[in-house]
Enzyme design. Structure first.
Site, PDB file in Angstrom:
ATOM      1  N   CYS A   1     103.535  27.819  21.869  1.00  0.00           N
ATOM      2  CA  CYS A   1     102.353  27.031  21.495  1.00  0.00           C
ATOM      3  C   CYS A   1     101.190  27.224  22.454  1.00  0.00           C
ATOM      4  O   CYS A   1     100.052  26.924  22.113  1.00  0.00           O
ATOM      5  CB  CYS A   1     102.721  25.561  21.378  1.00  0.00           C
ATOM      6  SG  CYS A   1     103.228  24.786  22.925  1.00  0.00           S
TER       7      CYS A   1
ATOM      8  N   HIS B   1     104.862  17.080  18.501  1.00  0.00           N
ATOM      9  CA  HIS B   1     103.595  17.826  18.412  1.00  0.00           C
ATOM     10  C   HIS B   1     103.506  18.415  16.996  1.00  0.00           C
ATOM     11  O   HIS B   1     103.563  19.632  16.810  1.00  0.00           O
ATOM     12  CB  HIS B   1     103.573  18.927  19.473  1.00  0.00           C
ATOM     13  CG  HIS B   1     102.220  19.523  19.712  1.00  0.00           C
ATOM     14  ND1 HIS B   1     101.076  19.068  19.094  1.00  0.00           N
ATOM     15  CD2 HIS B   1     101.816  20.567  20.501  1.00  0.00           C
ATOM     16  CE1 HIS B   1     100.040  19.793  19.494  1.00  0.00           C
ATOM     17  NE2 HIS B   1     100.461  20.703  20.341  1.00  0.00           N
TER      18      HIS B   1
ATOM     19  N   GLN C   1     101.037  21.396  15.830  1.00  0.00           N
ATOM     20  CA  GLN C   1     101.411  22.746  16.270  1.00  0.00           C
ATOM     21  C   GLN C   1     102.397  23.369  15.281  1.00  0.00           C
ATOM     22  O   GLN C   1     102.364  24.568  15.013  1.00  0.00           O
ATOM     23  CB  GLN C   1     102.024  22.689  17.668  1.00  0.00           C
ATOM     24  CG  GLN C   1     102.372  24.042  18.228  1.00  0.00           C
ATOM     25  CD  GLN C   1     101.147  24.893  18.525  1.00  0.00           C
ATOM     26  OE1 GLN C   1     100.253  24.445  19.215  1.00  0.00           O
ATOM     27  NE2 GLN C   1     101.096  26.106  17.998  1.00  0.00           N
TER      28      GLN C   1
HETATM   29  N1  NVA Z   1     105.315  20.649  25.822  1.00  0.00           N
HETATM   30  C1  NVA Z   1     103.949  20.872  26.216  1.00  0.00           C
HETATM   31  C2  NVA Z   1     103.125  21.310  25.058  1.00  0.00           C
HETATM   32  C3  NVA Z   1     101.688  21.626  25.391  1.00  0.00           C
HETATM   33  C4  NVA Z   1     100.872  22.003  24.190  1.00  0.00           C
HETATM   34  C5  NVA Z   1     103.382  19.607  26.826  1.00  0.00           C
HETATM   35  O1  NVA Z   1     103.623  18.523  26.283  1.00  0.00           O
HETATM   36  O2  NVA Z   1     102.703  19.694  27.859  1.00  0.00           O
HETATM   37  N1   CP Z   2      99.208  24.151  21.999  1.00  0.00           N
HETATM   38  C1   CP Z   2      98.367  23.179  22.366  1.00  0.00           C
HETATM   39  O1   CP Z   2      98.430  22.047  21.862  1.00  0.00           O
HETATM   40  O2   CP Z   2      97.435  23.545  23.282  1.00  0.00           O
HETATM   41  P1   CP Z   2      96.437  22.616  24.069  1.00  0.00           P
HETATM   42  O3   CP Z   2      97.249  21.765  25.012  1.00  0.00           O
HETATM   43  O4   CP Z   2      95.512  23.549  24.777  1.00  0.00           O
HETATM   44  O5   CP Z   2      95.693  21.735  23.088  1.00  0.00           O
END
Ligand code: NVA
Ligand code: CP
Length: 304
Positions: free
Chosen positions: A261, A133, A136
């Site tokens: 996040c 990610h 982020q």
């Molecule tokens: N680790 C989480 C982050 C969400 C922004 C997911 O992948 O669902």
């Molecule tokens: N932190 C983040 O990516 O949030 P969302 O899943 O709401 O986009």
């Protein structure tokens, strides 16, 4: 465009100096906006936003960010596009990139963003996969810099799942030159190749207290990521003891910050008192998604 575009599929796609430049530019863009200065480097440009998973922050920040920079964003859910009906990624990439100036994808496999990028004639941004990610992390590093200055040589601690966010923290430790202590329960460690690539700046523990001790930044994330819903009960058991509460936070340095996040599950991975407490910077961290991604898009499009 004839040459290969610069993509952002992981933090390691950019040189460390460029990562630094982007988060510093994000701070400038934020100030310019606060000062009422209009800045429209994306005038008449379009961002295609492909979502195979849910989102609040990512969608709102990219869409609103493009509007702020004079451009336009298209929300493309796989339920409503031919991608969801089996049109090959390679075909979709060639078509979408012929009509848009930049593309953002949130999906499951890292391979999907890689394949899209291979066939795209414009920059592709990874807006979350099962593995990384990186957007982020630009926002998190911007926030850390804003609150505490340069992070070089400092120590962050990651407590919880060795997931996409954890992997991007490992890459951030390389790019921004800080130490990262990770505490995960057995069976939920980060990918060993990603850890090994970062060298001895990464230490993996089982004990959250040990990982957090003497750190300048404490970070966690949900225990069950998108796509892992069936494992939720097993994960709730496995992660018992990994909740960031006031006592654990007190093991960190006096001026340590807390980040997440979001979305957060209060009293699972973090208590409400820490999330809403004085060390938490999660709301700035969330807002900074917009500024950091605007700086990223401005950079990528400037190269095109
Ligand atoms: N680790 C989480 C982050 C969400 C922004 C997911 O992948 O669902
Ligand atoms: N932190 C983040 O990516 O949030 P969302 O899943 O709401 O986009």
């Amino acid at each position: 465009m004839t040459s290969t575009p610069q993509h952002f599929l992981t933090l390691l796609d950019l040189e460390p100096e460029v990562c630094q430049q982007i988060i510093r530019r994000a701070i400038e863009l934020k100030k310019m906006h606060r000062d009422g200065i209009t800045h429209t480097p994306m005038l008449h440009k379009s961002l295609a936003m492909i979502f195979e998973k849910s989102s609040t922050r990512t969608r709102v920040s990219f869409e609103s960010g493009m509007t702020r920079m004079g451009g336009h964003a298209l929300f493309l859910s796989t339920n409503d596009t031919q991608l969801g009906r089996g049109e090959p990624i390679s075909d979709s990439a060639r078509v979408i990139s012929s009509m848009c100036d930049i593309v953002m994808i949130r999906t499951f496999a890292q391979k999907t963003v890689e394949e899209f990028a291979e066939y795209s004639s414009v920059p592709v941004i990874n807006a979350l996969t099962d593995v990384y990610h990186p957007c982020q992390l630009l926002a998190d590093m911007q926030t850390w810099l804003e609150y505490r200055g340069d992070m070089q040589g400092k120590t962050a601690s990651w407590v919880g799942d060795g997931n996409n966010m954890c992997h991007s923290y490992i890459n951030a430790a390389i790019q921004f030159d800080f130490n990262l202590n990770i505490a995960c329960p057995e069976g939920y460690d980060p990918n060993p190749d990603i850890v090994a690539h970062a060298g001895d700046r990464i230490k993996v523990y089982r004990s959250p207290a040990q990982a957090i001790s003497k750190s300048d930044l404490v970070v966690t994330d949900v225990w069950t990521s998108m796509g892992q819903e069936e494992e939720q009960q097993a994960r709730l058991k496995a992660f018992k003891g990994y909740c960031i509460n006031d006592e654990l936070m007190s093991q960190a340095n006096e001026d340590a910050l807390f980040m997440h996040c979001l979305p957060a599950h209060r009293d699972e991975e973090v208590t409400a008192s820490v999330l809403e407490g004085p060390k938490s910077v999660v709301w700035d961290e969330a807002e900074n998604r917009l500024h950091a991604q605007n700086a990223l898009m401005e950079y990528l499009v400037s190269l095109a």
